[in-house]
Design a protein around this motif. Structure first.
Motif, PDB file in Angstrom:
ATOM      1  N   SER A 143       0.906  -1.383   0.231  1.00  0.00           N
ATOM      2  CA  SER A 143      -0.042  -0.033   0.008  1.00  0.00           C
ATOM      3  C   SER A 143       0.805   1.105   0.157  1.00  0.00           C
ATOM      4  O   SER A 143       1.628   1.642   0.978  1.00  0.00           O
ATOM      5  N   ALA A 144       0.553   2.068  -0.923  1.00  0.00           N
ATOM      6  CA  ALA A 144       1.698   3.439  -0.980  1.00  0.00           C
ATOM      7  C   ALA A 144       1.113   4.398  -0.207  1.00  0.00           C
ATOM      8  O   ALA A 144       1.552   5.130   0.442  1.00  0.00           O
ATOM      9  N   GLY A 145      -0.220   4.183   0.163  1.00  0.00           N
ATOM     10  CA  GLY A 145      -1.029   5.331   1.130  1.00  0.00           C
ATOM     11  C   GLY A 145      -1.821   6.450   0.234  1.00  0.00           C
ATOM     12  O   GLY A 145      -2.104   7.060   0.646  1.00  0.00           O
ATOM     13  N   THR A 146      -2.116   6.172  -0.856  1.00  0.00           N
ATOM     14  CA  THR A 146      -2.616   6.939  -1.793  1.00  0.00           C
ATOM     15  C   THR A 146      -4.037   7.316  -1.315  1.00  0.00           C
ATOM     16  O   THR A 146      -4.608   8.156  -1.318  1.00  0.00           O
ATOM     17  N   ARG A 147      -4.611   5.976  -1.268  1.00  0.00           N
ATOM     18  CA  ARG A 147      -6.297   6.093  -0.871  1.00  0.00           C
ATOM     19  C   ARG A 147      -6.388   6.839   0.232  1.00  0.00           C
ATOM     20  O   ARG A 147      -7.269   7.881   0.330  1.00  0.00           O
TER      21      ARG A 147
ATOM     22  N   ALA B 171      -8.619   2.004   5.520  1.00  0.00           N
ATOM     23  CA  ALA B 171      -7.967   1.791   4.152  1.00  0.00           C
ATOM     24  C   ALA B 171      -6.405   1.389   4.211  1.00  0.00           C
ATOM     25  O   ALA B 171      -6.150   0.812   3.458  1.00  0.00           O
ATOM     26  N   ALA B 172      -6.053   1.124   5.389  1.00  0.00           N
ATOM     27  CA  ALA B 172      -4.781   0.666   5.582  1.00  0.00           C
ATOM     28  C   ALA B 172      -4.697  -0.930   5.139  1.00  0.00           C
ATOM     29  O   ALA B 172      -5.958  -1.453   5.419  1.00  0.00           O
ATOM     30  N   ALA B 173      -3.616  -1.234   4.834  1.00  0.00           N
ATOM     31  CA  ALA B 173      -3.607  -2.846   4.380  1.00  0.00           C
ATOM     32  C   ALA B 173      -3.007  -3.575   5.434  1.00  0.00           C
ATOM     33  O   ALA B 173      -1.862  -3.423   5.783  1.00  0.00           O
ATOM     34  N   VAL B 174      -3.750  -4.303   6.245  1.00  0.00           N
ATOM     35  CA  VAL B 174      -3.426  -5.029   7.577  1.00  0.00           C
ATOM     36  C   VAL B 174      -2.715  -6.164   7.436  1.00  0.00           C
ATOM     37  O   VAL B 174      -3.658  -7.159   6.791  1.00  0.00           O
TER      38      VAL B 174
ATOM     39  N   PHE C  46     -12.175  -1.623   3.877  1.00  0.00           N
ATOM     40  CA  PHE C  46     -11.832  -1.871   2.530  1.00  0.00           C
ATOM     41  C   PHE C  46     -11.540  -3.428   2.548  1.00  0.00           C
ATOM     42  O   PHE C  46     -11.188  -4.000   2.994  1.00  0.00           O
ATOM     43  N   LYS C  47     -11.835  -3.806   1.206  1.00  0.00           N
ATOM     44  CA  LYS C  47     -11.307  -5.141   0.797  1.00  0.00           C
ATOM     45  C   LYS C  47     -10.741  -4.899  -0.343  1.00  0.00           C
ATOM     46  O   LYS C  47     -11.114  -4.704  -1.572  1.00  0.00           O
ATOM     47  N   LEU C  48      -9.425  -5.615  -0.573  1.00  0.00           N
ATOM     48  CA  LEU C  48      -8.564  -5.457  -1.704  1.00  0.00           C
ATOM     49  C   LEU C  48      -8.471  -7.071  -2.201  1.00  0.00           C
ATOM     50  O   LEU C  48      -8.253  -7.961  -1.383  1.00  0.00           O
TER      51      LEU C  48
ATOM     52  N   ASN D 236     -12.152  -3.120  -3.774  1.00  0.00           N
ATOM     53  CA  ASN D 236     -11.141  -2.561  -4.900  1.00  0.00           C
ATOM     54  C   ASN D 236     -10.229  -3.801  -5.286  1.00  0.00           C
ATOM     55  O   ASN D 236      -9.835  -4.608  -4.703  1.00  0.00           O
TER      56      ASN D 236
ATOM     57  N   ARG E  62      -7.712  -0.034  -8.651  1.00  0.00           N
ATOM     58  CA  ARG E  62      -8.041   0.590  -7.546  1.00  0.00           C
ATOM     59  C   ARG E  62      -8.080   2.039  -7.693  1.00  0.00           C
ATOM     60  O   ARG E  62      -8.835   2.775  -7.072  1.00  0.00           O
TER      61      ARG E  62
END
Ligand code: PAZ
Length: 330
Positions: free
Chosen positions: A75-79, A182-185, A248-250, A276, A281
């Protein structure tokens, strides 16, 4: 449907055990203090401030206590950073809990490009290069304008993240608040009692005998990761049971996106899931709601993306739903 569980319901679940067995980060007290001060300032104004916790960036999983090696989440952190800007524009106060060194609101417009480095923003006299001046001045203006409405907090590991999320949630638990996760955990981690103290050694004679061996007879590194307990349930049912919760669900497989997003809504019983796909995304998301069971797709063309970012449309949709949600419970 009630989301509240009483104190009597407290069980010995993996979620309960997690905080007993994995130590509190040293920086947590400072994070709690900063959040409390921010909340006190919000509560001073009389217009019932709306507050959003935006989580952003990926969590890491250390493989050693003195961490040299770790597993990372994409995750770049854009979202998160872009959504935080949009919430500020809508009048929300924003707590931005992000992975250290990931993208930040307003600064993100000048960070982490493959074709522009920091020094490119200046000419040989150290003045801002004319090409970038307009955007720099505008972002500096916005950043200064919103500085008191934005609290910046950081995490690195999944342990930092979980302790921070629980602490902030308990402070923030009211209907004017949104949790926008929105963090990718990380889904897997090494529990503290299995974490080697020092750097894992590739040669067996230097391996830490007190812990499980990580290098097998063939010289291969063998990792044994536990699942991260499902904290969304605790967040929804206990820590922040008065707030609006959006997860969020990636996914990477388009056939799984809706199925997994619906599953998350059913399992945790919160208000919204935003789905997304990794590849699309930045131009396509789907919003699924607990209440209406509908799927709202937000899609942007290349032309539209030149004018604005998808987070403007997402946050517009979310803030309308938040207002309706608050009014519906009055
Ligand atoms: O930070 P980014 O813009 O590169 O990516 C955002 C995202 C895909 C990590 C986010 O939209 C998301 O889906 N977060 C949840 C990831 C998950 O399923 O755990």
């Amino acid at each position: 449907m009630s989301r509240v569980s009483s104190v009597c319901d407290v069980e010995d679940t993996p979620e309960d055990r997690y905080f007993l067995n994995n130590p509190k980060p040293e920086s947590l007290d400072d994070l709690i203090l900063k959040t409390s001060n921010f909340m006190n300032n919000c509560n001073k104004s009389e217009n019932n401030d709306k507050i959003v916790l935006v989580t952003s960036g990926g969590t890491s999983v250390p493989l050693e206590n003195n961490t040299v090696r770790f597993i990372d989440n994409f995750s770049a952190g854009t979202r998160g950073a872009s959504s935080a800007e949009q919430f500020l524009f809508k009048g929300y106060k924003v707590i931005f809990l992000h992975r250290e060194f990931s993208l930040q609101p307003f600064n993100r417009h000048f960070m982490r490009f493959t074709n522009v480095s920091f020094l490119d923003y200046f000419d040989s006299n150290g003045e801002i290069a004319p090409k970038y001046k307009k955007e720099l001045v505008e972002m500096k203006r916005l950043s200064d304008l919103y500085k008191d409405q934005l609290l910046m907090l950081t995490f690195t590991s999944v342990n930092d993240y979980l302790w921070a999320l629980r602490s902030i949630a308990i402070l923030l638990n009211n209907r004017n608040c949104i949790f926008y996760l929105a963090a990718a955990v990380s889904d897997f981690y090494v529990p503290y009692d299995k974490l080697p103290e020092h750097k894992i050694q590739s040669r067996s004679e230097f391996q830490d005998e007190s812990k499980k061996k990580h290098i097998n007879e063939s010289g291969k590194l063998v990792l044994d990761l536990d699942p991260v307990p499902k904290f969304l349930r605790d967040l929804v049912q206990t820590w922040a049971n008065n707030s609006m919760i959006i997860s969020f669900k990636l996914e990477t497989d388009p056939n799984l996106l809706i199925v997994k997003a619906k599953q998350a809504l059913e399992n945790y019983n919160h208000q919204l899931v935003i789905g997304n796909l990794l590849d699309t995304r930045n131009r396509e998301v789907v919003i699924l709601s607990e209440k209406t069971a509908d799927e709202t797709w937000i899609r942007m063309t290349d032309e539209e993306l030149k004018q604005t970012c998808i987070e403007e449309l997402i946050v517009d949709n979310i803030t309308q739903r938040h207002t309706e949600w608050i009014n519906s419970s009055d």
